[in-house]
Design a protein around this motif. Sequence first.
Motif, PDB file in Angstrom:
ATOM      1  N   GLU A 171       0.832  -1.206   0.000  1.00 51.16           N
ATOM      2  CA  GLU A 171       0.000   0.000   0.000  1.00 51.16           C
ATOM      3  C   GLU A 171       0.869   1.261   0.000  1.00 51.16           C
ATOM      4  O   GLU A 171       0.564   2.240  -0.710  1.00 51.16           O
ATOM      5  CB  GLU A 171      -0.923   0.000   1.220  1.00 51.16           C
ATOM      6  N   LEU A 172       1.953   1.238   0.765  1.00 54.44           N
ATOM      7  CA  LEU A 172       2.805   2.417   0.870  1.00 54.44           C
ATOM      8  C   LEU A 172       3.592   2.662  -0.408  1.00 54.44           C
ATOM      9  O   LEU A 172       3.868   3.819  -0.760  1.00 54.44           O
ATOM     10  CB  LEU A 172       3.749   2.274   2.067  1.00 54.44           C
ATOM     11  N   LEU A 173       3.950   1.591  -1.116  1.00 55.04           N
ATOM     12  CA  LEU A 173       4.612   1.777  -2.406  1.00 55.04           C
ATOM     13  C   LEU A 173       3.681   2.522  -3.358  1.00 55.04           C
ATOM     14  O   LEU A 173       4.105   3.459  -4.050  1.00 55.04           O
ATOM     15  CB  LEU A 173       5.020   0.427  -3.005  1.00 55.04           C
ATOM     16  N   ALA A 174       2.419   2.125  -3.374  1.00 50.23           N
ATOM     17  CA  ALA A 174       1.434   2.801  -4.240  1.00 50.23           C
ATOM     18  C   ALA A 174       1.265   4.258  -3.826  1.00 50.23           C
ATOM     19  O   ALA A 174       1.150   5.153  -4.683  1.00 50.23           O
ATOM     20  CB  ALA A 174       0.101   2.065  -4.183  1.00 50.23           C
ATOM     21  N   THR A 175       1.281   4.509  -2.528  1.00 46.77           N
ATOM     22  CA  THR A 175       1.154   5.886  -2.041  1.00 46.77           C
ATOM     23  C   THR A 175       2.341   6.732  -2.467  1.00 46.77           C
ATOM     24  O   THR A 175       2.174   7.870  -2.943  1.00 46.77           O
ATOM     25  CB  THR A 175       1.046   5.900  -0.505  1.00 46.77           C
ATOM     26  N   MET A 176       3.555   6.191  -2.314  1.00 45.39           N
ATOM     27  CA  MET A 176       4.744   6.947  -2.707  1.00 45.39           C
ATOM     28  C   MET A 176       4.750   7.234  -4.201  1.00 45.39           C
ATOM     29  O   MET A 176       5.120   8.332  -4.631  1.00 45.39           O
ATOM     30  CB  MET A 176       6.008   6.184  -2.288  1.00 45.39           C
TER      31      MET A 176
END
Length: 371
Positions: A321-326
């Motif tokens: 999820e955080l990769l997508a956010t970044m």
Amino acid sequence: MKRTNRILALILALVMALALAACGNGAGTGNTPSTTAPETSAPETTAPETTAPSTGDKDYGDYSAENPLELKLSHFAGNDTNQLAQLAIAFERIVEEKTGGAVDVVIYGGGVLGNDRESFESVIAGTLDMAVNNTPIISNYDEIFQVLDLPYLFQDYDHINAFLASDICQQLLDSLTSTGARMLCMQAVGFRNMDMCTGPVKTPADIAGTKIRVTDSPIYRAQYEAWGANPQIIAGPEVLTALQQGTIDGCDNVHNVQYADRYYEFAKYISITEHAVHFNGLTINNALFEGLSADLQADILAAAQEAAAERTEALRVENDELLATMESEGAVVTKDVDKQSFIDAVQPLYEDFTANHSAGSYVEQIQALAG
């Protein structure tokens, strides 16, 4: 007539006295609601006892909810979204519930009690009760942990979980007690990926000559040297400043740390190299732990292991999820990495480790756990 009136007055007074006496004893029918009210409210007063953990059959020695064991737990994360802080918070919640308040965990974040290395040394010395420590740092004190730093040792999360549940993992945990510290559990933070200021990374040639911050581990240094980079040992809290100032060209870490510490704002090229699995865990002074009753040891250990398992699974989801956010915030993500080129470049490192390292026998054992 007067006599009759006096007799009637006496009779009336007697009747009133009897009525008052009945009221005082709660015998009148008008008092029924007040006498039954305590019975209807009784379940409310007993409800907390039915929901609280039952520790009555356990021997916690001198410790109880009224006289709890206070454990000072340190981590060096700068905020509570970091995986170090989250493991500490999960452990605090679970152990306090499990022991019914007989253990009181006090968390000191932000490195106020020392960075990774300093806090671990304090745990060894007994001047600090507990800390969240990274296994690459620990490998400088017990070299058996260096096996976990080998690049491309783990294939996927099924492989990681098989290792965490294995006797091999337990052997590593048990080994650490020789230092004066004990590792209660190990959580998998996730796969490390490269974060560069200079551009995408697909092969070792893309990082040749670059200055990359690495965690203080001899294996991490050796693998980056094999890939042609110039590894730099910089403490975790100083990495963001080094990226801002251009002291380094990049770093590597899991997506949780990349996001929590905002690396991607300066090293915007995130390449999914998945070259190593990052582990850390809760350490405790071994003499302190062994001085506790068997029941208290068991519940502290169980709470730590539950916290690690909970956070390992949560991080598996969070990292994606955080990769997508970044990426949505401007990071440039490269997924078509030629992993085999990185694997080929470190084969001499593997061969030397297997033949000459005290933990060399663990390499094939861990590899064999892959499904």
